[in-house]
Enzyme design. Structure first.
Site, PDB file in Angstrom:
ATOM      1  N   TYR A  23     -14.333   1.346  -6.361  1.00 53.64           N
ATOM      2  CA  TYR A  23     -12.956   1.471  -6.160  1.00 53.64           C
ATOM      3  C   TYR A  23     -12.394   2.665  -7.113  1.00 53.64           C
ATOM      4  CZ  TYR A  23     -13.192  -2.026  -2.508  1.00 53.64           C
ATOM      5  OH  TYR A  23     -13.500  -2.557  -1.325  1.00 53.64           O
TER       6      TYR A  23
ATOM      7  N   GLY B 172     -11.357   5.685  -8.399  1.00 54.13           N
ATOM      8  CA  GLY B 172     -11.343   7.184  -7.818  1.00 54.13           C
ATOM      9  C   GLY B 172     -10.741   7.259  -6.452  1.00 54.13           C
TER      10      GLY B 172
ATOM     11  N   GLY C  61     -10.445   6.641  -2.685  1.00 51.78           N
ATOM     12  CA  GLY C  61     -10.917   5.605  -1.558  1.00 51.78           C
ATOM     13  C   GLY C  61     -11.471   4.347  -2.263  1.00 51.78           C
TER      14      GLY C  61
ATOM     15  N   HIS D 199      -5.596  -1.859  -8.102  1.00 51.22           N
ATOM     16  CA  HIS D 199      -4.808  -0.930  -7.931  1.00 51.22           C
ATOM     17  C   HIS D 199      -4.474  -0.233  -6.923  1.00 51.22           C
ATOM     18  CE1 HIS D 199      -3.839   3.313  -9.246  1.00 51.22           C
ATOM     19  NE2 HIS D 199      -2.738   2.557  -9.970  1.00 51.22           N
ATOM     20  N   ASP D 200      -5.662   0.060  -6.065  1.00 52.69           N
ATOM     21  CA  ASP D 200      -5.849   0.480  -4.623  1.00 52.69           C
ATOM     22  C   ASP D 200      -4.880  -0.096  -3.590  1.00 52.69           C
ATOM     23  OD1 ASP D 200      -7.613   2.528  -5.582  1.00 52.69           O
ATOM     24  OD2 ASP D 200      -9.128   1.667  -4.248  1.00 52.69           O
TER      25      ASP D 200
ATOM     26  N   ASP E 293       0.747   0.623 -11.969  1.00 55.46           N
ATOM     27  CA  ASP E 293      -0.199   1.733 -12.860  1.00 55.46           C
ATOM     28  C   ASP E 293      -0.269   0.866 -13.899  1.00 55.46           C
ATOM     29  OD1 ASP E 293      -0.155   3.466 -11.072  1.00 55.46           O
ATOM     30  OD2 ASP E 293       0.958   4.973 -12.089  1.00 55.46           O
TER      31      ASP E 293
END
Length: 118
Positions: A28, A30, A32, A48-49, A92
């Site tokens: 996860y 990076g 995608g 975070h994604d 973030d």
């Protein structure tokens, strides 16, 4: 935005690891993401994604949104209090704090995601 996120990571981990080391880690960290996170750090990236996905659903552009924040005692703190800026900054900051606590396992950097992230 992504540059600010990188700076937040540096704040939280006291500059111990370059931000780019997180750009190709696990399933996860990076661009995608899929499958089961390989470890605690990868789980931070999955969360975070998901946070960025929620920001997108609110009409925000998290990778581009500029916000106000400060680094105090190796803790990223958001100054932006409303709307997209606040939401993205919170995503973030939470991830940067999570990264700082999670062990970094070199064997999970640049893995074969086609094999390991199903």
């Amino acid at each position: 935005n992504l540059i600010q996120f990188g700076n937040m990571i540096q704040c939280a981990n006291k500059g111990s690891r370059p931000s780019l080391n997180y750009a190709d880690y696990g399933c996860y960290c990076g661009w995608g993401g899929s499958g089961t996170p390989v470890d605690e750090l990868d789980r931070c990236c999955q969360v975070h994604d998901n946070c960025y996905e929620q920001a997108g659903k609110k009409g925000c552009f998290p990778k581009l949104t500029l916000y106000s924040w400060k680094c105090t005692g190796n803790v990223p703190t958001c100054n932006s209090k409303t709307g997209c800026k606040s939401f993205v900054c919170a995503c973030d900051a939470a991830a940067a704090k999570c990264f700082a606590k999670a062990p970094y396992k070199k064997e999970n950097y640049n893995i074969d995601t086609k094999k390991r992230c199903k």
